[in-house]
Design an enzyme around this catalytic site. Structure first.
Site, PDB file in Angstrom:
ATOM      1  N   ARG A  62      35.539  11.639   7.143  1.00 58.57           N
ATOM      2  CA  ARG A  62      36.987  11.787   7.248  1.00 58.57           C
ATOM      3  C   ARG A  62      37.638  10.698   6.405  1.00 58.57           C
ATOM      4  NH1 ARG A  62      35.964  16.042   8.679  1.00 58.57           N
ATOM      5  NH2 ARG A  62      36.452  17.153  10.623  1.00 58.57           N
ATOM      6  N   GLU A 101      45.618  13.886   3.580  1.00 58.74           N
ATOM      7  CA  GLU A 101      45.427  15.144   2.850  1.00 58.74           C
ATOM      8  C   GLU A 101      46.610  16.092   3.059  1.00 58.74           C
ATOM      9  OE1 GLU A 101      41.702  16.704   4.217  1.00 58.74           O
ATOM     10  OE2 GLU A 101      40.562  14.987   3.490  1.00 58.74           O
ATOM     11  N   HIS A 152      38.432  18.346  -0.173  1.00 56.66           N
ATOM     12  CA  HIS A 152      37.860  18.585   1.159  1.00 56.66           C
ATOM     13  C   HIS A 152      37.176  19.950   1.226  1.00 56.66           C
ATOM     14  CE1 HIS A 152      38.338  17.461   5.687  1.00 56.66           C
ATOM     15  NE2 HIS A 152      37.165  18.008   5.438  1.00 56.66           N
TER      16      HIS A 152
END
Length: 313
Positions: free
Chosen positions: A232, A261, A279
């Site tokens: 993460r 993000e 991602h």
């Protein structure tokens, strides 16, 4: 189970939407002009929430759904779900472990190779026509390097297995020492970073692990080191990472995740020793569909009063 209301928090997978639509009454939160407006009209109709790494089920959402029974997340990570609130309310929680392990581990190794061998820069070198004027500069070897892994869970172990096939030596840091491996255990992240050339970040995001990769860890990894994050974004202090890369205190980075993000610090864009991905660690057709099937199967098990397949709570 058409009378069961399932709410998706954000677009995730067309296949998942299709499967949910066929089995349940599906509500798509993002299609409403406002979350408040949706909840005013539909709160009493929602029995299940399907979230992901972007929007899960926070305390406010859980409190607004009086008939909520289960949260089934389209991810392995649980940091977007208020687990304490779910326990308090007796709400079940499931995730999608195992099925995505190989894809994330594959991508982690790919990021390490791409960063060290400067594959993106090589591609740009050829496309720009620069090759006609001379050869590309030397890059750095991956095979045989010392590898450190933050978090030796399912994904961390899969990364270690792949790195070992490249002849890498493996060290790791986890909450506890693993009894079933001969990899070198380090009691803290700084010590691990000081003893490896490539540091893979693959642990869960919790209050304890937030910014576990801080300035001290980055400096311990040093100018010859490379950081690869497939966990993460908030596991890494992004401000310190940018500074270290700009100042040459860190050799390079391969990043699939970021703190805010989809917003990425623009300074990253100017750095040739950084590889940036949006991602996509689990984003293959095969794994996406398998994850969706597991989300749906957990919901079906719950409402048919069968044991959950991958229970968290």
């Amino acid at each position: 189970m058409e009378n069961v209301g399932v709410m998706m928090t954000t677009p995730m997978s067309a296949y998942l939407e299709q499967q949910l639509q066929q089995r349940f009454t599906l509500f798509k939160l993002w299609e409403s002009s406002s979350r408040t407006q949706f909840l005013t009209r539909r709160a009493d109709s929602v029995n299940a929430v399907v979230g992901d790494t972007k929007i899960g089920a926070d305390s406010e959402l859980i409190d607004s759904l009086p008939r909520l029974e289960i949260v089934s997340t389209y991810s392995v990570g649980l940091d977007k779900i208020d687990l304490d609130k779910c326990r308090e309310r007796g709400i079940r929680v499931t995730n999608t472990p195992d099925v995505l392990t190989d894809d994330v581990a594959d991508l982690a190794i790919g990021l390490a190779l791409t960063t060290l061998r400067r594959i993106c820069a090589c591609d740009a070198f050829v496309r720009s026509g620069s090759w006609r004027n001379g050869d590309f500069q030397l890059a750095t070897k991956f095979s045989g390097k010392s590898v450190g892994i933050l978090g030796l869970g399912r994904i961390g172990s899969a990364i270690a297995k792949r790195a070992k096939a490249f002849g890498c030596t493996i060290g790791y840091h986890s909450r506890t020492k693993k009894q079933i491996t001969d990899y070198m255990y380090h009691s803290n992240a700084v010590d691990l970073a000081a003893n490896c050339r490539i540091l893979f970040v693959a642990c869960s995001l919790t209050d304890e692990t937030r910014h576990i990769v801080n300035r001290e860890v980055i400096d311990a990894l040093g100018p010859g080191g490379v950081l690869v994050n497939v966990g993460r974004g908030a596991l890494v202090d992004e401000h310190e990472l940018v500074s270290a890369l700009c100042e040459g205190r860190l050799g390079g980075a391969g990043l699939d995740v970021f703190e805010n993000e989809p917003h990425v610090p623009e300074l990253f864009f100017e750095l040739v020793n950084v590889v940036l991905l949006p991602h996509v660690g689990t984003d293959t057709v095969e794994t996406s569909n398998t994850m969706a099937d597991l989300v749906v199967a957990n919901l079906e098990c719950h409402f048919l009063k069968k044991p959950l397949l991958t229970p968290v709570i």
